[in-house]
Design an enzyme around this catalytic site. Structure first.
Site, PDB file in Angstrom:
ATOM      1  CB  CYS A   2      43.080  43.321  39.340  1.00 18.16           C
ATOM      2  SG  CYS A   2      44.779  43.194  39.857  1.00 18.16           S
ATOM      3  NE  ARG A  30      37.457  42.192  40.581  1.00 15.81           N
ATOM      4  CZ  ARG A  30      36.906  41.008  40.365  1.00 15.81           C
ATOM      5  NH1 ARG A  30      35.694  40.786  40.798  1.00 15.81           N
ATOM      6  NH2 ARG A  30      37.545  40.069  39.731  1.00 15.81           N
ATOM      7  CD1 TRP A  78      44.945  42.521  46.880  1.00 21.28           C
ATOM      8  CD2 TRP A  78      45.838  40.865  45.662  1.00 21.28           C
ATOM      9  NE1 TRP A  78      45.368  41.543  47.741  1.00 21.28           N
ATOM     10  CE2 TRP A  78      45.921  40.521  47.031  1.00 21.28           C
ATOM     11  CE3 TRP A  78      46.349  39.977  44.718  1.00 21.28           C
ATOM     12  CZ2 TRP A  78      46.482  39.327  47.457  1.00 21.28           C
ATOM     13  CZ3 TRP A  78      46.904  38.784  45.159  1.00 21.28           C
ATOM     14  CH2 TRP A  78      46.964  38.468  46.516  1.00 21.28           C
ATOM     15  CG  ASN A 107      41.116  40.150  37.357  1.00 18.67           C
ATOM     16  OD1 ASN A 107      39.995  39.662  37.349  1.00 18.67           O
ATOM     17  ND2 ASN A 107      41.982  39.884  38.299  1.00 18.67           N
ATOM     18  N   GLY A 108      44.335  39.000  36.528  1.00 20.78           N
ATOM     19  CA  GLY A 108      44.746  37.603  36.393  1.00 20.78           C
ATOM     20  C   GLY A 108      46.253  37.488  36.521  1.00 20.78           C
ATOM     21  CD  GLU A 534      33.696  33.536  59.368  1.00 21.19           C
ATOM     22  OE1 GLU A 534      34.631  32.872  58.894  1.00 21.19           O
ATOM     23  OE2 GLU A 534      33.304  34.608  58.866  1.00 21.19           O
ATOM     24  CE  LYS A 538      34.934  37.738  58.729  1.00 26.69           C
ATOM     25  NZ  LYS A 538      34.396  36.738  57.886  1.00 26.69           N
ATOM     26  CD  GLU A 541      38.420  38.627  57.157  1.00 32.38           C
ATOM     27  OE1 GLU A 541      38.868  38.484  56.029  1.00 32.38           O
ATOM     28  OE2 GLU A 541      37.309  38.183  57.506  1.00 32.38           O
ATOM     29  CG  HIS A 557      45.073  17.913  73.710  1.00 29.57           C
ATOM     30  ND1 HIS A 557      45.508  16.826  74.431  1.00 29.57           N
ATOM     31  CD2 HIS A 557      43.720  17.814  73.655  1.00 29.57           C
ATOM     32  CE1 HIS A 557      44.463  16.083  74.779  1.00 29.57           C
ATOM     33  NE2 HIS A 557      43.370  16.670  74.328  1.00 29.57           N
ATOM     34  CE  LYS A 665      32.741  40.424  49.724  1.00 29.65           C
ATOM     35  NZ  LYS A 665      33.097  39.800  50.997  1.00 29.65           N
TER      36      LYS A 665
END
Ligand code: F6R
Length: 670
Positions: A2, A30, A78, A107-108, A534, A538, A541, A557, A665
């Site tokens: 947010c 955000r 969000w 926001n929160g 990583e 990438k 996502e 394995h 983000k």
């Protein structure tokens, strides 16, 4: 998570809409599932317009509505409590429509929202949304009805709620004022000529505000067009200096690229220089300069610098971070263990908060965070400090919450990272960890690290910008390979179109041959294992292709069962000269994949590697080359190929690269 913004000024006609929408667009990283705006109309009543969708949808919804006024608030969401919908979008009000006394953006997360909602319902108050935020609005409204002024109403609300929030509140018939407060979520004030802002991120007011200051937890600010009154939620006046806002408009533009992510990948060779500048002092005995080491700390009643602590007291390192930053942490762990012999543990911040990690006042906790606002990492830093550890923070955003919570640290200085997928921050984090490791070597002087080795590491660091430039120049190869992954029949048309545009007809045959990848494996050993993790993240996502990163030796394995002729396997091969044994083992792993007809793509070092040997008798489909560097820095160069590969695959699949679904983000909730 947010983005919120409030503005007070005297903008010309319709400027309020442009200012608030512009601010939201810059904070859309955000959250982007719904957006809304509220402002005071000429009669002093509050007007709210909000919609499910992106900021552009809100802008469209405002067409034909005169947004005139001097004071307004806005939000990009969000979702946490309640799915994305028009009703759940912010701003929220204490009462419907023109009856509203206040509108509020938040926001929160309010942890005790359901208890409070129930209590307020029993008092006869009504709710229209499923959000926790509406509880804040209704509570503040209730206190206003009881005769409190807005500041007192917010303070009384603060005393009742549990959780995290940053709020901006607009008051009906308010006299050109906004009140904002925060507890556990970031809020920053911007001051321009004849106007003031408050927002979740300074990016929201770059170009208009000249000066800025971060609010600390449990602080509030009352904004008018030409003043700000800064106090704690307990009504103590706060005197904190404004600092100059040094972010240019260019730094937050796409620089001619289609996406922020691509811009940020391609600018890595340039911005990494900022991470290095002034920090490696070249010479026969190279030295590392990290200003944060001069910070004074107290250990057991004794005052010392962090440099002294690292030299004489440090016994153990714990690294904590999330996502991509956690991957950088794994690389840091390896560097510190290999060069210092120090015991290092890397813990997800979300696990650190709830788990038990032994820590004392001889432990250094390194927090890594691009944004410096990731809630889990902030809470991990706070917990580490409570347990007596010294906290060293690596982040990109100057003045961010983590940098203020930590004892000291180092900034990446790679400029704002706006694409949701972290790219340039990752490579800079590795470089910052390498600098820190080299500094520790200088301070602790382990017998097994010779001066020549120190010199080699310093030289390798200084060579990185030019080497990264060469990898970036090779970018088209990653795009070619992307076809292998991306092309499934339903995307064929799009791929052909893309091919035609990119004028790489050679790839058409590839495309035909390699249709069908919907999973991928990324393999590597040592430092490259973490680069593989990583690379897989990438891809997942931004392209929604399932991918896993594995230690190459671990594949046999279990995950080897997945390999068939449709499985692309990206292997990051170490440079042969530095560690021939590991190189040979990775070649064996490649053979194992090829024997099961997996489609092997390599990222390999120029130099001693033998291309024929690497091709494993023609079984390897493509090789992406990186310049020769030290094993510990290979992930920096390999990551550029991995990022580009993910980018092009996502682009061919038509994914919203800078705003992948469900992601945001800055993850400011636990
Ligand atoms: C992945 C990504 C996330 C972040 C994570 C931590 O591309 O961006 O995994 O790395 O949310 O964010 P910071 O580094 O801001 O703490």
């Amino acid at each position: 998570m947010c983005g919120i913004i409030g503005f007070v000024g005297n903008p010309g006609s319709d400027q309020l809409r442009r200012i608030l929408i512009g601010g939201l667009e810059r904070m859309e990283y955000r959250g982007y599932d719904s957006a809304g705006m509220a402002w005071l109309e000429e009669d002093g009543c509050i007007r709210v317009v909000k919609t499910q969708g992106k900021v552009a949808d809100l802008d469209r919804a405002l067409n034909g509505i005169p947004v005139k006024g001097c004071v307004g608030i806005a939000h990009t969401r969000w979702a946490t409590h309640g799915p994305p919908s028009d009703i759940n979008a912010h701003p929220h009000t204490d009462q419907p429509n023109r009856m509203a006394q206040i509108a509020l953006v938040h926001n929160g997360i309010i942890d005790n929202a359901s208890v409070l909602r129930e209590r307020l319902r029993q008092e006869g108050r009504e709710f229209v949304s499923e959000t926790d935020t509406e509880v804040l609005a209704v509570l503040i409204g209730k206190f206003l009805e009881h005769g409190d002024d807005l500041v007192t109403a917010i303070q009384r609300t603060h005393a009742l709620v549990k959780g995290a929030y940053a709020i901006v509140v607009l008051l009906k018939r308010g006299t050109g004022q906004l009140v904002a407060a925060c507890h556990g979520s970031p809020l920053v004030v911007g001051v321009g000529e004849g106007c003031t802002f408050v927002a979740s991120d300074r990016l929201a007011f770059v170009g208009t505000a000249k000066k800025t200051l971060f609010l600390e937890d449990d602080e509030m600010v009352i904004l008018t067009a030409d003043s700000y009154d800064h106090r704690t939620l307990a009504n103590q006046q706060v005197e904190r200096e404004l600092v100059e806002l040094r972010i240019s408009l260019d730094a937050i533009a796409k620089g001619g690229q289609k996406h922020f992510m691509l811009k940020e990948i391609l600018e890595q060779p340039t911005v990494i220089t900022n991470t290095l500048t002034g920090r490696v002092i070249d010479g026969p005995e190279p030295r590392v300069h990290l200003g944060g080491l001069r910070t004074k700390i107290e250990i057991g009643g004794r005052s010392m610098t962090i440099g002294d602590f690292l030299q004489n007291h440090l016994e153990r390192v714990v690294i904590t971070a999330c996502g991509t930053s956690w991957h950088a942490g794994l690389i840091g762990e390896r560097m510190l263990e290999a060069l210092l012999g120090l015991p290092v543990k890397v813990v997800y911040a979300s696990e650190f908060i709830t788990g038990f990690t032994p820590i004392n006042n001889r432990t250094l906790v390194i927090t890594i965070s691009q944004s410096g606002e990731t809630k889990d990492t902030i809470e991990a830093a706070r917990k580490a400090k409570r347990q007596g550890a010294i906290v060293w923070n690596i982040s990109n955003v100057v003045g961010s919450t983590l940098s203020r919570v930590a004892d000291s640290g180092v900034y990446l200085h790679v400029g704002p990272e706006i694409g949701v997928a972290s790219t340039k921050a990752f490579t800079a984090q590795i470089v910052a960890l390498a600098l820190f490791t080299l500094k520790l070597v200088e301070l602790r002087n382990p017998a097994w690290v010779t001066d020549t080795r120190r010199q080699e590491i310093a030289n390798a660091l200084l060579a990185l910008p030019a080497q990264m430039e060469r990898v970036v120049a090779d970018a088209k190869h990653a795009r070619d390979i992307a076809f292998q992954f991306a092309c499934r029949s339903r995307w064929l048309c799009r791929c052909f179109k893309y091919l035609a545009q990119s004028r790489t007809p050679r790839s058409v045959s590839w495309l035909m041959r390699l249709i069908g990848a919907s999973n991928a494996l990324y393999l590597g050993r040592g430092y490259n294992f973490h680069a593989a993790l990583e690379g897989a993240l990438k891809l997942k996502e931004i392209s929604y292709v399932h991918a896993d990163g594995y230690a190459a030796g671990e594949m046999k394995h279990g995950s080897i069962a997945l390999i068939d002729k449709r499985m692309p396997v990206v292997v990051i091969v170490p440079e042969k000269g530095e560690d021939e044994e590991t190189y040979a083992r990775v070649i064996s792993n490649i053979e194992e994949v090829a024997a099961r007809k997996g489609r092997v793509i390599l990222i390999a070092s120029e130099g001693d590697s033998n291309p024929e040997e690497l091709r494993c008798g023609g079984k390897v489909e493509r090789i992406l080359w990186i310049p020769k560097t030290l094993a510990m820095l290979t992930p920096v160069l390999a990551s550029i190929h991995l990022q580009l590969l993910a980018y092009h695959i996502a682009e061919m699949r038509g994914c919203p690269i800078d705003q992948p679904r469900n992601l945001a983000k800055s993850v400011t909730v636990e």
